[in-house]
Design a protein around this motif. Sequence first.
Motif, mmCIF file in Angstrom:
data_model
loop_
_atom_site.group_PDB
_atom_site.id
_atom_site.type_symbol
_atom_site.label_atom_id
_atom_site.label_comp_id
_atom_site.label_asym_id
_atom_site.label_seq_id
_atom_site.Cartn_x
_atom_site.Cartn_y
_atom_site.Cartn_z
ATOM 1 N N HIS A 1 0.895 -1.316 0.108
ATOM 2 C CA HIS A 1 0.101 -0.093 -0.032
ATOM 3 C C HIS A 1 0.775 1.249 -0.078
ATOM 4 O O HIS A 1 0.548 2.465 0.332
ATOM 5 N N ALA A 2 2.012 1.148 -0.414
ATOM 6 C CA ALA A 2 3.070 2.238 -0.346
ATOM 7 C C ALA A 2 2.498 3.621 -1.124
ATOM 8 O O ALA A 2 2.921 4.692 -0.775
ATOM 9 N N GLY A 3 1.600 3.269 -2.283
ATOM 10 C CA GLY A 3 1.226 4.414 -3.025
ATOM 11 C C GLY A 3 0.187 5.198 -2.362
ATOM 12 O O GLY A 3 -0.350 6.144 -2.757
ATOM 13 N N GLU A 4 -0.145 4.680 -1.326
ATOM 14 C CA GLU A 4 -1.608 5.540 -0.428
ATOM 15 C C GLU A 4 -0.904 6.483 0.612
ATOM 16 O O GLU A 4 0.220 6.292 1.060
ATOM 17 N N MET A 5 -1.763 6.923 1.295
ATOM 18 C CA MET A 5 -1.431 7.819 2.586
ATOM 19 C C MET A 5 -1.350 6.911 3.600
ATOM 20 O O MET A 5 -2.395 6.245 3.892
ATOM 21 N N VAL A 6 -0.196 6.964 4.105
ATOM 22 C CA VAL A 6 0.282 5.935 5.292
ATOM 23 C C VAL A 6 0.709 6.744 6.602
ATOM 24 O O VAL A 6 1.917 7.548 6.219
ATOM 25 N N ARG A 7 0.016 6.789 7.660
ATOM 26 C CA ARG A 7 0.554 7.505 8.770
ATOM 27 C C ARG A 7 0.753 6.506 9.781
ATOM 28 O O ARG A 7 0.238 5.580 10.084
ATOM 29 N N LEU A 8 1.690 7.161 10.931
ATOM 30 C CA LEU A 8 2.013 6.248 11.936
ATOM 31 C C LEU A 8 1.176 5.803 12.798
ATOM 32 O O LEU A 8 0.762 4.446 13.079
ATOM 33 N N GLU A 9 0.138 6.712 12.935
ATOM 34 C CA GLU A 9 -0.905 6.390 13.946
ATOM 35 C C GLU A 9 -1.888 5.189 13.408
ATOM 36 O O GLU A 9 -2.568 4.303 14.205
ATOM 37 N N MET A 10 -2.116 5.506 12.186
ATOM 38 C CA MET A 10 -3.036 4.418 11.490
ATOM 39 C C MET A 10 -2.181 3.125 11.505
ATOM 40 O O MET A 10 -2.954 1.922 11.745
ATOM 41 N N LEU A 11 -1.123 2.919 11.240
ATOM 42 C CA LEU A 11 -0.313 1.613 11.371
ATOM 43 C C LEU A 11 -0.330 0.940 12.694
ATOM 44 O O LEU A 11 -0.713 -0.182 12.901
ATOM 45 N N ALA A 12 -0.156 1.910 13.678
ATOM 46 C CA ALA A 12 -0.111 1.344 15.238
ATOM 47 C C ALA A 12 -1.776 1.052 15.484
ATOM 48 O O ALA A 12 -1.763 -0.120 16.213
ATOM 49 N N ARG A 13 -2.822 1.708 15.084
ATOM 50 C CA ARG A 13 -4.128 1.193 15.028
ATOM 51 C C ARG A 13 -4.429 -0.229 14.496
ATOM 52 O O ARG A 13 -4.972 -1.072 15.165
ATOM 53 N N ARG A 14 -3.711 -0.333 13.402
ATOM 54 C CA ARG A 14 -3.955 -1.858 12.917
ATOM 55 C C ARG A 14 -3.343 -3.100 13.849
ATOM 56 O O ARG A 14 -3.843 -3.942 13.549
ATOM 57 N N VAL A 15 -2.462 -2.787 14.566
ATOM 58 C CA VAL A 15 -1.865 -3.834 15.346
ATOM 59 C C VAL A 15 -2.202 -3.701 16.801
ATOM 60 O O VAL A 15 -1.738 -4.388 17.692
ATOM 61 N N GLY A 16 -2.954 -2.676 16.975
ATOM 62 C CA GLY A 16 -3.520 -2.487 18.607
ATOM 63 C C GLY A 16 -2.623 -2.145 19.361
ATOM 64 O O GLY A 16 -2.486 -2.358 20.698
ATOM 65 N N LEU A 17 -1.697 -1.066 19.034
ATOM 66 C CA LEU A 17 -0.686 -0.580 19.663
ATOM 67 C C LEU A 17 -0.732 1.002 19.870
ATOM 68 O O LEU A 17 -1.287 1.544 18.967
ATOM 69 N N SER A 18 0.107 1.707 20.784
ATOM 70 C CA SER A 18 -0.030 3.172 20.709
ATOM 71 C C SER A 18 1.105 3.468 19.678
ATOM 72 O O SER A 18 2.084 2.541 19.401
ATOM 73 N N SER A 19 1.033 4.724 19.237
ATOM 74 C CA SER A 19 2.069 5.037 18.170
ATOM 75 C C SER A 19 3.485 4.938 18.748
ATOM 76 O O SER A 19 4.347 4.378 17.948
ATOM 77 N N PHE A 20 3.854 5.206 20.046
ATOM 78 C CA PHE A 20 5.184 5.206 20.502
ATOM 79 C C PHE A 20 5.561 3.897 20.600
ATOM 80 O O PHE A 20 6.639 3.383 20.259
ATOM 81 N N HIS A 21 4.706 2.716 21.112
ATOM 82 C CA HIS A 21 5.073 1.478 21.431
ATOM 83 C C HIS A 21 5.293 0.699 20.162
ATOM 84 O O HIS A 21 6.055 -0.222 19.907
ATOM 85 N N PHE A 22 4.246 1.044 18.880
ATOM 86 C CA PHE A 22 4.246 0.531 17.861
ATOM 87 C C PHE A 22 5.776 0.995 16.804
ATOM 88 O O PHE A 22 6.587 0.282 16.303
ATOM 89 N N LEU A 23 6.198 2.358 17.128
ATOM 90 C CA LEU A 23 7.355 2.696 16.517
ATOM 91 C C LEU A 23 8.709 1.906 17.170
ATOM 92 O O LEU A 23 9.414 1.576 16.390
ATOM 93 N N ARG A 24 8.656 1.827 18.300
ATOM 94 C CA ARG A 24 9.817 1.281 18.987
ATOM 95 C C ARG A 24 9.871 -0.141 18.787
ATOM 96 O O ARG A 24 10.935 -0.771 18.488
#
Length: 286
Positions: free
Chosen positions: A179-202
């Motif tokens: 999905h690299a051609g779409e709008m991708v944001r950190l918070e959206m990715l974190a929500r997909r796996v059920g984590l906060s943005s900080f914990h997902f990033l780490r």
Amino acid sequence: MTAHLAITPLLAADGISVSDVRCSAGPEDTAPVEVHRSFVLAYVRSGSFGVRTERAAHQLVPGGFLVGAPGEVYVCTHEHGRGDRCLSFHLSGALVDELGGSAAKAWRAGAMAPDAELGMLAALGQASAEGGTDVALDEAALLLVHRFLSRTRPVRQAWAPRRTDRGRAVETALWIDSHAGEMVRLEMLARRVGLSSFHFLRLFTRVLGVTPHQYLVAARLRRAARLLADPRHAVTDVAFDVGFGDLSNFVRTFRRTAGVSPGRFRRLARSERKFLQARLDVGAAS
């Protein structure tokens, strides 16, 4: 060759060979112990797999590289999905000596995290193998290996996180890649796996060795490199197709990563060695 591997030779030249390698192994399959017979740099095109060596263990996703030296023992596992596909470059000791890299520690790292420039050069090799460009496959391979030796960044040891956490990182990376051609944001990715943005990033960074945004940009540039190899695609169209919001941002990011503009990258051909020579000169001077 194991029963799960399908290897298609693409090139057999003096000191170098290239193969398309497809693996169909899954979580239930036993992972055999293997030994590298040559210097190996295998670009992960799709799927995901783990690599264990005598020194460390890593998790690879699209854009990453399996790395090996002759005699190195390794095991590939598929805990987080079935199958993968790689473009595998094999080099003789004599050729690696000629490139000045036989003693490089990078060959014994086992794996390397996704790198935007190296991913673009591997994508160029992929386009060459598929007949989508006039660039010769051996030229693309030599350029890739030379740049690998000059700027390698090993994957961090990635097996300390729990299996479920590694699975989250892998699942997200595969989703980003498709999905690299779409709008991708950190918070959206974190929500997909059920984590906060900080914990997902780490978690993502610890498992794969790059941040989610670095991985996203690398995925977009790999796709751009393949599209640019086909002269039918206008540079402006490529910029928007791969997910950049405007042309200037695409050109700036591409130039910063590859060292040349998208237009000059496109003009690389067998009859025009200036790009290749310029990149080799840069590597030799660094």
